[in-house]
Scaffold this active site. Sequence first.
Site, PDB file in Angstrom:
ATOM      1  N   GLY A  26       0.631  -1.110  -0.075  1.00  0.00           N
ATOM      2  CA  GLY A  26      -0.052   0.071  -0.209  1.00  0.00           C
ATOM      3  C   GLY A  26       0.553   1.164   0.309  1.00  0.00           C
ATOM      4  CB  ALA A  27       4.347   1.979  -1.029  1.00  0.00           C
ATOM      5  CG  ASN A  28      -1.439   2.915  -3.595  1.00  0.00           C
ATOM      6  OD1 ASN A  28      -1.113   2.346  -2.841  1.00  0.00           O
ATOM      7  ND2 ASN A  28      -1.784   3.309  -4.461  1.00  0.00           N
ATOM      8  N   GLY A  30      -1.554   7.879   1.278  1.00  0.00           N
ATOM      9  CA  GLY A  30      -1.683   7.622   2.304  1.00  0.00           C
ATOM     10  C   GLY A  30      -0.236   7.070   3.674  1.00  0.00           C
ATOM     11  CB  ILE A  31       0.646   5.900   7.226  1.00  0.00           C
ATOM     12  CG1 ILE A  31      -0.192   4.461   6.944  1.00  0.00           C
ATOM     13  CG2 ILE A  31      -0.182   6.934   7.412  1.00  0.00           C
ATOM     14  CD1 ILE A  31      -0.289   4.512   8.551  1.00  0.00           C
ATOM     15  N   GLY A  32       1.643   5.182   3.975  1.00  0.00           N
ATOM     16  CA  GLY A  32       2.800   4.077   2.985  1.00  0.00           C
ATOM     17  C   GLY A  32       3.278   4.724   1.833  1.00  0.00           C
ATOM     18  CB  SER A 155      -5.611   0.429  13.963  1.00  0.00           C
ATOM     19  OG  SER A 155      -6.337   1.218  15.212  1.00  0.00           O
ATOM     20  CE1 TYR A 180      -9.246  -1.211   9.680  1.00  0.00           C
ATOM     21  CE2 TYR A 180      -9.814   0.166  11.958  1.00  0.00           C
ATOM     22  CZ  TYR A 180      -9.381  -0.583  10.767  1.00  0.00           C
ATOM     23  OH  TYR A 180      -8.008   0.852  11.142  1.00  0.00           O
TER      24      TYR A 180
END
Length: 297
Positions: A26-28, A30-32, A155, A180
């Site tokens: 998920g590096a594309n 937000g925090i990633g 989280s 979640y």
Amino acid sequence: MYCRSVCCNRWSSEERLDGKTVIITGANTGIGKETARDLARRGARIVMACRDLERAEEARTDILEDTGNENLIIRKLDLSDTKSIRAFAELINKEEKQVNILINNAGIMMCPYSKTADGFEMQLGVNHLGHFLLTYLLLDLMKRSAPARIVVVASVAHTWTGLRLDDINSERSYDTMKAYGQSKLANVLFARSLAKRLQGTGVSVFSLHPGVVQSDLWRHQHQCIQVAVKIFRIFTKTTVEGAQTTIYCAVEPGLESLSGGYFSDCAPARCSRAASDDESAQKLWEISCNILGITWQ
């Protein structure tokens, strides 16, 4: 060695990662994406493991222009499909000589009920089972790359519920928040269990709470909740601020003795009683292996 800003929990360090390889799911966005930017600035080779290749290319261009680090590669990874996970891991094991840091960052939050390609409840499947399988498939390479670190973005939502081991895929009933919370509890328990299994290998494992972050994770929420998040944004973190604890767990020297621990605001933190239950952790481990059809003692 480091310092923190009281107002935004920023952490700074001059630690370099030249010659190191980092995989970030998920590096594309937000925090990633901000984690990838920071670690690229430190000289690391970054493997951006993303489902959306178009957005990944946009993120890569942005990070390259900002850091000047051309050692950024994009690889397709859909954590909701075990075939994609296995194909990604096969490619990494073939192409990469080492993986020094694996950051299990990608996630989905409080979405309507749906299933992964393999029939798992989506939040459990992406947030926990997908990363569980990915880590399993890359672990031999990481052991050969030791010292190495595995960072699991969990989280504080792990405190919202317990594990429903008799209905792990929420097939009898589904609550978006509880599902979640269960997936995030699974993250913390996974890090705890994995750290014990990796003692003596040189591979450390950490889980963390990034904070309440202004990101597109909120996209599945009712419009009223999205408006509330914007109104109270002064009490939330930007994506840069939200990435700080991930970066801390990835690069701060001397954390090995805290392997298996849970972190928040760049420091060790207390997790829930359920997240410290070794019996539940073992049962979850066994169920996860059974669901995924793997043998991992």
